[in-house]
Motif scaffolding. Structure first.
Motif, mmCIF file in Angstrom:
data_model
loop_
_atom_site.group_PDB
_atom_site.id
_atom_site.type_symbol
_atom_site.label_atom_id
_atom_site.label_comp_id
_atom_site.label_asym_id
_atom_site.label_seq_id
_atom_site.Cartn_x
_atom_site.Cartn_y
_atom_site.Cartn_z
ATOM 1 N N ASN A 157 1.228 -1.255 -0.158
ATOM 2 C CA ASN A 157 -0.347 0.439 0.364
ATOM 3 C C ASN A 157 0.918 1.200 0.312
ATOM 4 O O ASN A 157 2.251 2.284 0.822
ATOM 5 N N SER A 158 1.120 2.337 -0.764
ATOM 6 C CA SER A 158 1.839 3.535 -0.928
ATOM 7 C C SER A 158 1.078 4.613 -0.190
ATOM 8 O O SER A 158 1.724 5.650 0.194
ATOM 9 N N PHE A 159 0.488 4.353 0.414
ATOM 10 C CA PHE A 159 -0.170 5.643 1.456
ATOM 11 C C PHE A 159 0.544 5.043 2.816
ATOM 12 O O PHE A 159 0.551 5.929 4.309
ATOM 13 N N ALA A 160 0.571 3.656 3.149
ATOM 14 C CA ALA A 160 0.794 2.771 4.183
ATOM 15 C C ALA A 160 3.052 2.582 4.588
ATOM 16 O O ALA A 160 2.996 3.141 3.110
ATOM 17 N N THR A 161 3.195 2.858 5.871
ATOM 18 C CA THR A 161 4.451 2.629 6.336
ATOM 19 C C THR A 161 4.256 1.462 7.507
ATOM 20 O O THR A 161 4.014 2.147 7.885
ATOM 21 N N TYR A 162 5.326 1.017 7.890
ATOM 22 C CA TYR A 162 5.194 -0.195 9.146
ATOM 23 C C TYR A 162 6.635 0.234 9.433
ATOM 24 O O TYR A 162 7.204 -0.736 8.466
ATOM 25 N N LEU A 163 6.299 -0.331 10.429
ATOM 26 C CA LEU A 163 7.813 -0.482 11.145
ATOM 27 C C LEU A 163 7.849 -1.885 12.008
ATOM 28 O O LEU A 163 6.997 -1.198 12.940
ATOM 29 N N VAL A 164 8.831 -2.063 12.434
ATOM 30 C CA VAL A 164 9.276 -3.144 13.384
ATOM 31 C C VAL A 164 10.217 -2.422 14.161
ATOM 32 O O VAL A 164 11.199 -2.036 13.700
ATOM 33 N N CYS A 165 10.287 -2.749 15.540
ATOM 34 C CA CYS A 165 11.066 -3.420 16.460
ATOM 35 C C CYS A 165 12.082 -4.120 16.969
ATOM 36 O O CYS A 165 11.443 -4.849 17.483
ATOM 37 N N ASP A 166 12.726 -4.140 16.113
ATOM 38 C CA ASP A 166 13.846 -5.313 16.277
ATOM 39 C C ASP A 166 15.441 -5.593 17.320
ATOM 40 O O ASP A 166 15.591 -4.791 17.861
ATOM 41 N N CYS A 167 14.497 -6.623 18.033
ATOM 42 C CA CYS A 167 15.995 -6.634 19.374
ATOM 43 C C CYS A 167 16.552 -7.814 18.286
ATOM 44 O O CYS A 167 16.302 -8.884 18.903
ATOM 45 N N GLU A 168 18.335 -7.851 17.937
ATOM 46 C CA GLU A 168 18.553 -8.481 18.387
ATOM 47 C C GLU A 168 18.662 -10.036 16.987
ATOM 48 O O GLU A 168 18.553 -11.516 17.183
ATOM 49 N N GLY A 169 17.599 -9.780 15.867
ATOM 50 C CA GLY A 169 16.649 -10.379 14.868
ATOM 51 C C GLY A 169 15.307 -10.899 15.320
ATOM 52 O O GLY A 169 15.419 -11.212 14.670
#
Length: 150
Positions: A42-54
């Motif tokens: 989706n071009s309107f969307a941005t999704y982020l993750v918080c990565d903890c050592e993989g």
């Protein structure tokens, strides 16, 4: 403040299994795998993750359409809660909204989710409305909270 073993990055297809595990743990109405796969396109969307050592410790999503941003979801895995991950994700998602010239961000939250409401308030969100019987699992209302960016 996150420790140095954490980083916030864009969500990828490879994160979906971990996202689904957190969804099931965090929500009574979890999104489907296909919903997330669609959101990544989706071009309107941005999704982020918080990565903890993989490992995916949490995630957040936002839609930005013209001057308005809408946080679609945010969740932190139970074992990572209380470490500032939700706050870090909120800060990063707000940066995305600002870069895309959004003037305000809004979200919906269950009145029963007092921990989330307290975090949102501490980040400058204020109650601006109510969606009656918003949640289909139990008919609970949704509080609309808004933060003005400019």
């Amino acid at each position: 403040m996150l420790n140095q073993n954490y980083m916030v990055r864009r969500m990828t297809v490879q994160d979906i299994d971990a996202i689904m595990a957190i969804e099931e743990e965090a929500f009574t109405l979890p999104w489907s795998r296909n919903s997330y796969l669609g959101e990544l396109k989706n071009s309107f969307a941005t999704y982020l993750v918080c990565d903890c050592e993989g490992q995916v410790a949490g995630y957040a999503g936002i839609w930005v359409v013209f001057e308005e941003a809408h946080i679609t979801n945010i969740a932190v895995a139970r074992r990572f809660r209380g470490q500032g991950i939700g706050r870090a994700l909120m800060e990063e998602i707000e940066k995305v909204a600002g870069k895309k010239k959004a003037l305000r961000i809004l979200l919906e939250v269950r009145p029963s989710n007092s921990a989330a409401i307290a975090m949102y308030q501490s980040q400058g969100y204020v109650t601006t409305g109510l969606r009656c019987a918003y949640y289909s699992d139990n008919g609970e209302d949704a509080i609309i909270m808004t933060k003005f960016l400019f």
